[in-house]
Each structure stands twice: as C-alpha cells, then as structure tokens.
Design an enzyme around this catalytic site. Structure first.
Site, short mmCIF file in Angstrom:
data_model
loop_
_atom_site.label_atom_id
_atom_site.label_comp_id
_atom_site.label_asym_id
_atom_site.label_seq_id
_atom_site.Cartn_x
_atom_site.Cartn_y
_atom_site.Cartn_z
N HIS A 252 0.84 -1.21 0.00
CA HIS A 252 0.00 0.00 0.00
C HIS A 252 0.87 1.25 0.00
O HIS A 252 0.83 2.03 0.94
CB HIS A 252 -0.91 -0.01 1.23
CG HIS A 252 -2.07 -0.94 1.13
ND1 HIS A 252 -3.33 -0.51 0.77
CD2 HIS A 252 -2.17 -2.29 1.31
CE1 HIS A 252 -4.17 -1.55 0.76
NE2 HIS A 252 -3.49 -2.63 1.08
N ASP B 185 -0.25 -6.23 4.24
CA ASP B 185 -1.47 -6.86 3.72
C ASP B 185 -1.63 -6.60 2.23
O ASP B 185 -1.00 -5.70 1.67
CB ASP B 185 -2.70 -6.30 4.44
CG ASP B 185 -2.84 -4.80 4.24
OD1 ASP B 185 -1.79 -4.09 4.36
OD2 ASP B 185 -3.95 -4.31 3.97
N GLU B 186 -2.48 -7.39 1.62
CA GLU B 186 -2.92 -7.19 0.24
C GLU B 186 -1.78 -6.88 -0.72
O GLU B 186 -1.80 -5.88 -1.43
CB GLU B 186 -3.96 -6.04 0.18
CG GLU B 186 -5.21 -6.35 1.00
CD GLU B 186 -6.28 -5.26 0.89
OE1 GLU B 186 -7.45 -5.61 0.73
OE2 GLU B 186 -5.93 -4.06 0.95
N VAL B 187 -0.79 -7.75 -0.73
CA VAL B 187 0.35 -7.53 -1.61
C VAL B 187 0.11 -8.26 -2.94
O VAL B 187 0.10 -9.49 -2.98
CB VAL B 187 1.66 -8.02 -0.95
CG1 VAL B 187 2.83 -7.77 -1.88
CG2 VAL B 187 1.85 -7.31 0.38
N GLU C 107 -2.00 -11.29 6.80
CA GLU C 107 -1.53 -12.04 5.63
C GLU C 107 -0.08 -12.52 5.82
O GLU C 107 0.29 -13.57 5.31
CB GLU C 107 -1.58 -11.18 4.37
CG GLU C 107 -2.97 -10.99 3.80
CD GLU C 107 -3.60 -9.71 4.26
OE1 GLU C 107 -3.39 -9.33 5.43
OE2 GLU C 107 -4.32 -9.09 3.45
#
Lengths: 496, 496
Positions: free
Chosen positions: B237, B290-292, B341
């Site tokens: 992010h 997160d959310e990579v 994650e």
C-alpha cells in the site's frame, strides 16, 4: 466578497507575539468582546499546524506585529441594523508594521478580524503563518442587515455545545441572525418561568434549556456579532404546549391548533412573550403562523360554538389569533415576524410592523414589499437545508428577484437558510448546514454587482472555504453533496 | 463496566470551587497531565447546562469539595502495559467531603476522572451538578492492555482539530491506542526529514503533517493516556511513496508494490523508521504487509531478473521484504505489528516479537497464539467501522473466542476497531466512529464475566452514552444507525 478590495504581492510573517492595539478607539471593551474575538482569531489561524517559526529572529520589517483596531462607537449594543462595516488595511512596510481595522462598531471590527483570519495561512516553507499579498485595503459592509440561519430544537434537541459550534461557524461566514425555532408540535424544551409546566412537553428532562442556558446562547452569539431570533410557532405548531397545560388544546383528542376560544391561551402567550423580552433582546420576535389546520376548531363543539357566537369562520379565527398575538408582542416592545401564510391569508390586516417570512416558494417578497410590508426570504425550493438542494442553487437565490422598484429594496431585510430538524440531530447538523449555508451567506453579504453570475465561478473559493471549515473543526461536507453525503472515494478535500 | 462497584442512594452537590488535591501523591505532575485532565473533567461536567446553584450557600455536609488523587508512581511515562487501574471512592459523609482516586500511574487516575465525570450530572431541581448514588466504591482496570481505534489519513486527510476530537472521545470511552494509518497508496501526508520528497505524494501542500504536527498529536494523545501507533503499510500500500522517489516503483507503469529488488527501498524504510523512533515512542510500529499483489514484480523485467538471480518466487520475495523490514524495525528498538496475511503466508518465519493484526475474519487469534505469537483482533465482519455493521455485533465480538487454553489468553493483546478512510473525511468521521466504537470499547475494557451475554441489555446505557457524547460536542450518531445515518424522525436522543 468585499465592497472593494486591493492587494499586492508582498508577504509578511505573523508575529508569534501578535498583539491587539486599541489606541484611539472609543470602544472600551468592558465586556471583553474584542479581546476575546482577537484571541479566538489568533487561535484559529494557528490551529491547522504547529507553528515553528521564531519570528523574533526574522527581520522586523517582514513581521506583522499586531493589529490596531479603532472603533468609533463606545457601545457594545447589538441590535438590528447595528453598523457592520469595517475597513482593513494591511501595509507591506513600516517599522513596526501593524494591520489596522477601522469600524463604527465592535461588530464591524469582528467581521474585519474574520476577514483577516482568512488572509493568514500556515506556510510549509517558513513553518509559520504568512500574511499573503500585502498590502491590502479592504472596504466592506453587508448588503443585507438580516442574514439568518434557522435551527430547530423541537424535532430534535440540540445540546448547548452543538449550538455554540453552529454559532462559531456562522461567525466565520458572517451570518448574523440565529433564528431559534425553539418549540414545536413535538417538544417544548425551553423553561418559561411564568408557566413552568410548559417544558413538561420536552422529550425528556435531559432535553431542556433553562433560562440560564438561553441567556448563555444569546450571550455567546452576541460576542460573535450574532442576534438570536426566538420563535413560538402559533397557533399551528404547538401541540407540545398542552402536555403542561391541556386546556390549550381544543380537546384531549384534538390537540392543535391552540384553542382560539380560550382566553388562557392568550394570557399564557403573553407570559411567554414577557419572559422572552427579558432574554431575547433582538428587536424582532417570530410568531410563526404557518400551516394552521383549523379542523380541531371546527369539530370541537366548545370551540365551534364559540366561533358561532363570535360570528367567525375558522379562517376568521386564524386571523383573529394571529392579530391578537401580534398586539401582545408589540406591547412587549417587539416588532413581529410571521410566516408567509399570514400574509397570503390576510396580508392587509397585518400590523404594519410585521415582517413577512417567505418560505413556500419564490416571488413572495415582490408582493410583500409592494403591499408595504417588510420581508425575509427563505423560499424552500432554494434555501431549505433539509431539502436536497445543490450549493449552486443556494448561491443563486436572489432575495431581490423581480423587485424592479429600487425604493422597495430596503423592505427586504435579507434572507435566511433553514435547517429544519425532523431528520437532524447533534450528529448530522453540521454537515447538513455547511458548506451550503456559506454559499447563501455570500449571496446575502456581497453587493449585487460583485456576485458571480455563474455560481460555478465560485466553486473553487467555496471548496477552499469548506476545507478551511474542516481545519477549524467544523464538519462541513463535500461541496457536491446535498447535505449528508460521504465523499465518493479517496482524494483531496480541495477537489470535492 | 468496572471490575467491582458498589453505590448507595445519597446525593452530593459538586462544589463550584471543586478542587484537585494531591497530598501524599508521588506524582509531581511536572508536565501538567493531571492538572489539565482535572480541569477538562470539570469543564465537561459543566458543559451541558449553565450552573446556577451557589454551593457556598449549601450545607457543607452535602457538598463534594474536591477530589483527592493519590498516585504511587512518580513517572509520566506512557508505554504499552502501563498500569491503568484505579480505585474511586466517593463518600456520602465527611467534613469536608472529598472524593478519592488511588492509582498506580497518572494514566489510571485519568480513567478514574473519566468515570467520575459520568457519575456527575446536571440537575434541573438544584440547577447544579449532582453526584448521584453516593457512597461509591469502584475498583477498576481494563481486561486488555491494547484497545485501539484505527484512523486513515491517506485516503482522506484529516485536519489536526479533527484528530484531536477523535482522541478526546477515545478518552471518554477508555480506548488507549490511536492506530494512525498515516500513508497509503493514495497519499503520503507525513513529513519524513530523512527523505523529504516523500510527502510530494500528499494530495496537496495543504494536506500534510509536519513532524511538529505529528509530535503534537502524540503529545495530545499522551495527555489523555492514549498511545499513537504509527503505520507504514508496505510493500503493498505504498504507491504514493514513488511521487517523490520514483525508483521505489518497479516501473513508471507498474507502481506497486515497492521495488523489492532495490536496496534503496530498504534504505529509505530504514530512514523512515529512524525518524519514526524520534516521534512515535510507543513500543510497537505497524509495518502493514497486507494485500500484496506481486504482479508488478513478475512483469517488470528488471525485478523479474533480480528474482530469478536470487532464486526467489514472487511469494518468496514478499516474505523476504517483510522479514527484512522487521529486522530494520527491531534495530530501531520497535516491536512489530503486521497484518495477518504475513502470518497466513509465512507465520513460522515471522520474528517472535511480531504481533499479528487480524482483519480478514474471525478465528485467526486462535491460530496465532497457538503458534506462539501475539495477536490484535480487528476482524472486518465485526470491527470495521466503514462496513455496515450493527452496534450489537461490535459489542459481541469476543477477542478470546475459542481460545480455550487460558495460558494463551495473554497473547491476545486486545482489539481494535478500524475506521478506513475511503469514504470518510472530516465531515463524517465522528458519526461513523461513534457510538459503535464505544460498544467495542466496553468489550475490550470490561472483564469477561461482567459483559452482557445479550447485547440488547446494553442498549439503554449505550443510548445514554451516545447522548452524553452529543452533549460533549461529539457527533455520535443514532444507535440503530450503521454509521452515517439520519434519525428516522423527530424524537428524543434517548430513544434512538
């Protein structure tokens, strides 16, 4: 937008020891109005970021040391028509350099301080407050002397802290009348010493205003140059009154409008107005008079027989009620404001002291001023904040529309945006009011020829102003919202 | 709800000259934390109405003269695990009568003052502040030492004044960690002295926080017993970082995650963490993770060839990135928090100092603590304030759910409600946060056996608390709303 404005391209640093000078001013400031306003101005200017610049180390010729406020009236009386004009000079040079506000009254000076606060801004390079585009010469005064915002504490109670924040933001936008729609059908939150059971009609004992609270609101507003206009909306919006005094109702089953046939009704209203006159010193009182459904008068035998005895129709009785209460208000020294239905039904009978408060739609002011009365404009299609109306329409609504005879213009006292409270409580009121009320505020302040013909020319300034309100802790919503709107997605405040 | 509480049926009047005594306290209050908190407490108690009662004319045996605060630790250090317990006694009799707070630290005493403020209320009969149901004996301490609220200043900038009001209300609800999700894909508002071009990624120059601003937030929070947890959410992010330093992007066309193949990426992160360590003194730093989406690493030739040379898959590189940054954080004295994650992908590789921050759903804490790591619970189905979730679900979400081995309980540090900022700006943040965050705050503070099994048993108290927040100027919304909700119609705050 000021009446006239000129500015340069210089910059000054606002001194950390920025001071108020009042030498030569005739205003002694016994009540601290000016000193407190000055100190709020500085706090607000410094609130967006921590100031790190040490201005004692800056060349003195680049530092604005203070502001010199010269007021020609010694009085702190705030009344309808009190002069609100001011002149603001900020020189580019001097030794030492002081800005100067000249005003006839302290209330003009307060506007000057507000304008000054908007010329200052935090600067990332200096880490201090910069005064931009000096030298400034601003000559300014409002177009209308009545620039109002209505709040409604009957449909939902608004805590003192919330009302105070509304007043704060009104000062930022130079609105000057808080129209306090205190009581209505749903609740009667205000203490009335003459009739102490009236606030039995409040939602709960926690949702009440004492006289001291009301005085606090009036005093808080006055310190910011804002009048408080108190309203009792009678006879149609008053069912809550009967919880304490059931004889005000036509009957237990038919509870509104107030019983026109009962002398006690008028005695009680007289008591309220007497109590009001000790707290609410604004020249006007608002007596409502809208949306009167007279069915209960017709179907309640006692009231019907009274009507018959008086030889009155229900419509006559409506007129009788309004006119009788007008006389009571006049006897307490008030001039009167009534909603426009009174004018529409029996305009020629209204006391000449009446100000007609338009709300149903456009085009009313034109008829009112032709009839020799005064008018306040709040047409619901443009200036009702509880309706989903775009800021552009708030901006474009012209109180003098179609009034071609210039001599009649002065009969339009101004306008008012209305934040009715059915769906508004402490949580959403700020967003519903701001920034749309600010668009209307510019319409009411600015001289006609300085107003934008296309409201979209105002967009960038209004958008910046909304972000400024946010910086000051006011929950003004996105410009394109019609009230309670979440932003559409991530992004800058300045592009919304 | 306190650990233990007893009360009587007496009443005392809060003295107009209510005073703070600290005789016997080991806390010298050099920084003014206690004095300022005391003065805020009195201001808040008096803010709902104007106090008219002259307590100097009341029989002294009915007047509470002050509060005696005895603190056993001289230190004002606020750190994770700082004792927050307090005892509050309010006697019914005495001459003169003083309440007493005993606490190990000043931060426990602050909680005692908050509780005290909720025992006081304005009374219409006396026109003063009453202290109800004396005598009181309250023994209290939190169940979890981490009770967080996330704010996100990357999707929308939040002005300083707005963040301060969030902190104010956190203190009212005894939350103690402001998780500041400072930067993200959309913007980088914070000044980083080591890499001064980073905040080129801010939305505008007006939407930035200087180091001094960040210090101000940390200091403001500390004075209210609240930690500030700073986050950089990497590598996934972080696109906004590349506006100042484009070499952080895999390429101009593929701009995230941060370039894992470039040593500069880690050098810059080291610089950020070094700067952080001077401002953010909380023991933890949040490193995101997160959310990579690693697509850019795979499709960018330079990065792909680096991966190949290192013998790493994209998934290996994600692990490599997170673990390398963990080491940097440890070298600056921080313990680490990472989004879940990282645990889900390579939990066994995480530094044992890692705290896993759950968000994807329930049941994660159970696995984390079994694996020997610590956990913070924020499952999005219950504790995400930007989702439309009922307050009952906020209340019922139990951080220790299904963790049957009591020895593992201490590995759950606590929980956090998350106010993600995609659709949240200065206008709507308070309504979205309150009162739902308060429901979760009770879950995190109160010992398990004192919690309501049926959240509807809490409704009346929470509804009153919402109205209390409104009185204090916090825009908490209707209880039954799921965030930004207008009230359904006219009525009392206490029934909504």
């Amino acid at each position: 937008m000021p009446v006239s404005v000129s500015f340069g391209s210089g910059k000054l640093h606002l001194s950390n020891a920025f001071e108020l000078k009042t030498k030569g001013s005739k205003f002694a400031d016994a009540s601290g109005i000016l000193k407190e306003a000055f100190s709020r101005t500085i706090d607000i200017v410094r609130s967006s970021h921590v100031v790190e610049l040490d201005t004692s180390k800056v060349v003195p010729s680049l530092v604005l040391r203070g502001i010199h406020v010269v007021i020609s009236s010694p009085s702190d009386e705030l009344q309808y028509g009190t002069d609100e004009s001011y002149k603001l000079y900020i020189p580019a040079h001097g030794n030492p350099i002081y800005a100067c506000i000249e005003a006839k009254t302290v209330y003009g000076a307060l506007h000057g301080l507000q304008t000054f606060s908007q010329i200052c801004s935090y600067n990332l390079s200096t880490r201090g407050i910069l005064v931009h585009q000096v030298p400034w010469t601003i000559v300014d005064q409002p177009r209308f002397s009545y620039r109002g915002l209505l709040i409604d504490t009957a449909r939902h109670y608004q805590p003192l802290q919330v009302i105070k924040k509304i007043i704060d933001a009104m000062a930022y936008t130079k609105l000057n009348v808080l129209h306090w729609h205190i009581v209505d059908t749903q609740s009667f939150p205000l203490e009335i010493p003459s009739y102490p059971k009236l606030w039995d009609g409040s939602f709960t004992i926690f949702e009440r205003y004492t006289i001291a609270d009301a005085e606090e609101i009036v005093s808080y507003a006055k310190k910011r140059g804002i009048h408080v206009l108190a309203e009792i909306d009678i006879p149609g919006h008053a069912e809550s009154w009967g919880f304490g005094y059931p004889s005000l109702w036509p009957s237990e089953n038919c509870t509104g409008p107030l019983d026109v046939s009962n002398d006690f009704t008028f005695k009680l209203i007289d008591g309220i107005l007497s109590d009001f006159s000790k707290i609410f010193k604004f020249k006007f009182v608002h007596l409502g008079g809208d949306e009167v459904d007279t069915s209960c008068w017709i179907i309640t035998p006692r009231v019907r027989s009274w009507l018959h005895k008086q030889g009155m129709s229900d419509s006559d009785a409506y007129q009788y009620f309004v006119l009788r209460v007008q006389k009571l208000a006049l006897s307490h020294g008030y001039e009167i404001i009534n909603w426009e239905e009174t004018f529409n039904h029996f305009g020629s009978k209204l006391n000449p002291q009446t100000v007609v408060h338009n709300w149903l739609g456009g085009g009313v002011a034109e008829n009112v001023v032709k009839a020799g009365l005064r008018c306040i404009v709040s047409n619901q299609d443009k200036w009702y904040l509880d309706h989903y109306i775009r800021w552009q329409d708030f901006y474009s609504n012209e109180p003098l529309e179609n009034i071609t005879n210039h001599e009649l213009h002065s009969r339009v006292l101004g306008g008012e945006v209305c934040m009715w409270g059915e769906l508004i409580d402490a949580a959403d009121i700020e967003q519903m009011v701001w920034p749309r009320a600010a668009a209307a505020a510019e319409r009411m302040w600015t001289s006609y020829d300085k107003l934008a013909k296309d409201p979209n020319d105002v967009r960038s300034r209004l958008s910046h102003f909304r972000c400024l309100l946010n910086q000051r802790g006011i929950a003004a919503g996105p410009l394109e919202g019609l009230g309670l709107t979440r932003p559409f997605g991530p992004g800058s405040c300045y592009t919304k």
